[in-house]
Design a protein around this motif. Structure first.
Motif, PDB file in Angstrom:
ATOM      1  N   ALA A  78       0.848  -1.191   0.000  1.00 57.39           N
ATOM      2  CA  ALA A  78       0.000   0.000   0.000  1.00 57.39           C
ATOM      3  C   ALA A  78       0.881   1.237   0.000  1.00 57.39           C
ATOM      4  O   ALA A  78       1.852   1.313   0.761  1.00 57.39           O
ATOM      5  N   LEU A  79       0.553   2.192  -0.869  1.00 58.10           N
ATOM      6  CA  LEU A  79       1.329   3.429  -0.981  1.00 58.10           C
ATOM      7  C   LEU A  79       0.413   4.634  -0.885  1.00 58.10           C
ATOM      8  O   LEU A  79      -0.753   4.576  -1.254  1.00 58.10           O
ATOM      9  N   LYS A  80       0.957   5.715  -0.408  1.00 56.78           N
ATOM     10  CA  LYS A  80       0.272   7.006  -0.390  1.00 56.78           C
ATOM     11  C   LYS A  80       0.796   7.812  -1.577  1.00 56.78           C
ATOM     12  O   LYS A  80       1.902   7.561  -2.075  1.00 56.78           O
ATOM     13  N   ALA A  81       0.031   8.779  -2.022  1.00 54.75           N
ATOM     14  CA  ALA A  81       0.468   9.655  -3.110  1.00 54.75           C
ATOM     15  C   ALA A  81       1.809  10.287  -2.742  1.00 54.75           C
ATOM     16  O   ALA A  81       1.975  10.802  -1.639  1.00 54.75           O
ATOM     17  N   PRO A  84       7.790   6.888  -3.052  1.00 55.79           N
ATOM     18  CA  PRO A  84       8.603   6.409  -4.172  1.00 55.79           C
ATOM     19  C   PRO A  84       8.266   4.964  -4.545  1.00 55.79           C
ATOM     20  O   PRO A  84       8.070   4.123  -3.678  1.00 55.79           O
ATOM     21  N   VAL A  85       8.189   4.712  -5.860  1.00 53.57           N
ATOM     22  CA  VAL A  85       7.922   3.364  -6.366  1.00 53.57           C
ATOM     23  C   VAL A  85       9.187   2.828  -7.027  1.00 53.57           C
ATOM     24  O   VAL A  85       9.620   1.720  -6.751  1.00 53.57           O
ATOM     25  N   ILE A  86       9.788   3.630  -7.902  1.00 56.05           N
ATOM     26  CA  ILE A  86      10.982   3.256  -8.659  1.00 56.05           C
ATOM     27  C   ILE A  86      11.964   4.424  -8.583  1.00 56.05           C
ATOM     28  O   ILE A  86      11.562   5.582  -8.570  1.00 56.05           O
ATOM     29  N   ILE A  87      13.262   4.125  -8.554  1.00 55.16           N
ATOM     30  CA  ILE A  87      14.304   5.152  -8.649  1.00 55.16           C
ATOM     31  C   ILE A  87      14.965   4.978 -10.015  1.00 55.16           C
ATOM     32  O   ILE A  87      15.422   3.894 -10.366  1.00 55.16           O
ATOM     33  N   PRO A  96      13.398   9.913  -8.148  1.00 56.26           N
ATOM     34  CA  PRO A  96      12.319   9.033  -7.694  1.00 56.26           C
ATOM     35  C   PRO A  96      11.088   9.173  -8.587  1.00 56.26           C
ATOM     36  O   PRO A  96      10.690  10.272  -8.941  1.00 56.26           O
ATOM     37  N   ILE A  97      10.508   8.041  -8.963  1.00 58.08           N
ATOM     38  CA  ILE A  97       9.225   8.004  -9.655  1.00 58.08           C
ATOM     39  C   ILE A  97       8.218   7.633  -8.572  1.00 58.08           C
ATOM     40  O   ILE A  97       8.330   6.569  -7.967  1.00 58.08           O
ATOM     41  N   VAL A  98       7.270   8.513  -8.325  1.00 58.99           N
ATOM     42  CA  VAL A  98       6.400   8.375  -7.159  1.00 58.99           C
ATOM     43  C   VAL A  98       4.988   7.951  -7.543  1.00 58.99           C
ATOM     44  O   VAL A  98       4.571   8.097  -8.693  1.00 58.99           O
ATOM     45  N   ALA A  99       4.275   7.445  -6.544  1.00 57.85           N
ATOM     46  CA  ALA A  99       2.881   7.051  -6.735  1.00 57.85           C
ATOM     47  C   ALA A  99       2.046   8.302  -7.015  1.00 57.85           C
ATOM     48  O   ALA A  99       2.141   9.273  -6.278  1.00 57.85           O
ATOM     49  N   VAL A 121       5.470   3.025 -18.912  1.00 57.22           N
ATOM     50  CA  VAL A 121       4.763   2.551 -17.714  1.00 57.22           C
ATOM     51  C   VAL A 121       5.711   1.621 -16.963  1.00 57.22           C
ATOM     52  O   VAL A 121       6.116   0.586 -17.469  1.00 57.22           O
ATOM     53  N   LEU A 122       6.077   2.017 -15.742  1.00 57.33           N
ATOM     54  CA  LEU A 122       7.015   1.232 -14.933  1.00 57.33           C
ATOM     55  C   LEU A 122       6.306   0.328 -13.955  1.00 57.33           C
ATOM     56  O   LEU A 122       6.852  -0.703 -13.545  1.00 57.33           O
ATOM     57  N   ALA A 123       5.108   0.711 -13.543  1.00 64.04           N
ATOM     58  CA  ALA A 123       4.338  -0.072 -12.575  1.00 64.04           C
ATOM     59  C   ALA A 123       2.873   0.341 -12.702  1.00 64.04           C
ATOM     60  O   ALA A 123       2.547   1.359 -13.330  1.00 64.04           O
ATOM     61  N   THR A 124       2.006  -0.485 -12.116  1.00 62.58           N
ATOM     62  CA  THR A 124       0.594  -0.121 -12.063  1.00 62.58           C
ATOM     63  C   THR A 124       0.097  -0.284 -10.637  1.00 62.58           C
ATOM     64  O   THR A 124       0.687  -1.028  -9.837  1.00 62.58           O
ATOM     65  N   MET A 125      -0.981   0.436 -10.341  1.00 64.78           N
ATOM     66  CA  MET A 125      -1.559   0.395  -8.997  1.00 64.78           C
ATOM     67  C   MET A 125      -3.071   0.262  -9.102  1.00 64.78           C
ATOM     68  O   MET A 125      -3.658   0.562 -10.139  1.00 64.78           O
ATOM     69  N   ASN A 126      -3.699  -0.196  -8.028  1.00 64.72           N
ATOM     70  CA  ASN A 126      -5.167  -0.238  -7.935  1.00 64.72           C
ATOM     71  C   ASN A 126      -5.596   0.768  -6.904  1.00 64.72           C
ATOM     72  O   ASN A 126      -4.920   1.125  -6.009  1.00 64.72           O
TER      73      ASN A 126
END
Length: 126
Positions: A78-81, A84-87, A96-99, A121-126
């Motif tokens: 779980a991440l907040k806006a 960081p997701v990816i560096i 940092p690539i952030v949510a 697109v490096l990642a996806t979230m729900n």
């Protein structure tokens, strides 16, 4: 006009000098006997990997091109806006690539060392 051969750092150049009120030098000719190396092809971007556990509806996209330096988040986390997701490493800087919003990581679509382009697109979230 006079022709000269000038050697700079071991490379010989043929130049022509024209005598006028202000001396003008023509652009240097191609170096003598200096073999040209074939240009190297740019590395191809890696194909996106299949989303593990299904892709989410929120895309986490690269803001710049570079190389994936580190993956900060894991699938199911779980991440907040702003977390960081990816560096990404670009020009010797770690970016940092952030949510983009609150959510749970659904997939990580890159690996450490992958070359990426801006907007990928490096990642996806729900």
């Amino acid at each position: 006009m006079k022709n000269y051969t000038i050697t700079v750092n071991g490379v010989a150049y043929d130049v022509t000098v024209e005598e006028t009120d202000t001396a003008a030098v023509s652009a240097p000719a191609a170096p003598k006997a200096a073999p040209k190396a074939a240009p190297k092809a740019a590395p191809k971007a890696a194909a996106p990997k299949a989303a593990a556990g299904g892709a989410g509806s929120i895309k986490v996209e690269a803001g710049t091109s570079g190389k994936v330096f580190k993956i900060e988040a894991s699938i199911g986390q779980a991440l907040k806006a702003g977390d960081p997701v990816i560096i990404v490493e670009a020009m010797k800087m770690e970016i940092p690539i952030v949510a983009p919003q609150d959510g749970t990581v659904a997939s990580i679509d890159c690996a450490v060392g992958d070359s990426i382009e801006a907007g990928a697109v490096l990642a996806t979230m729900n």
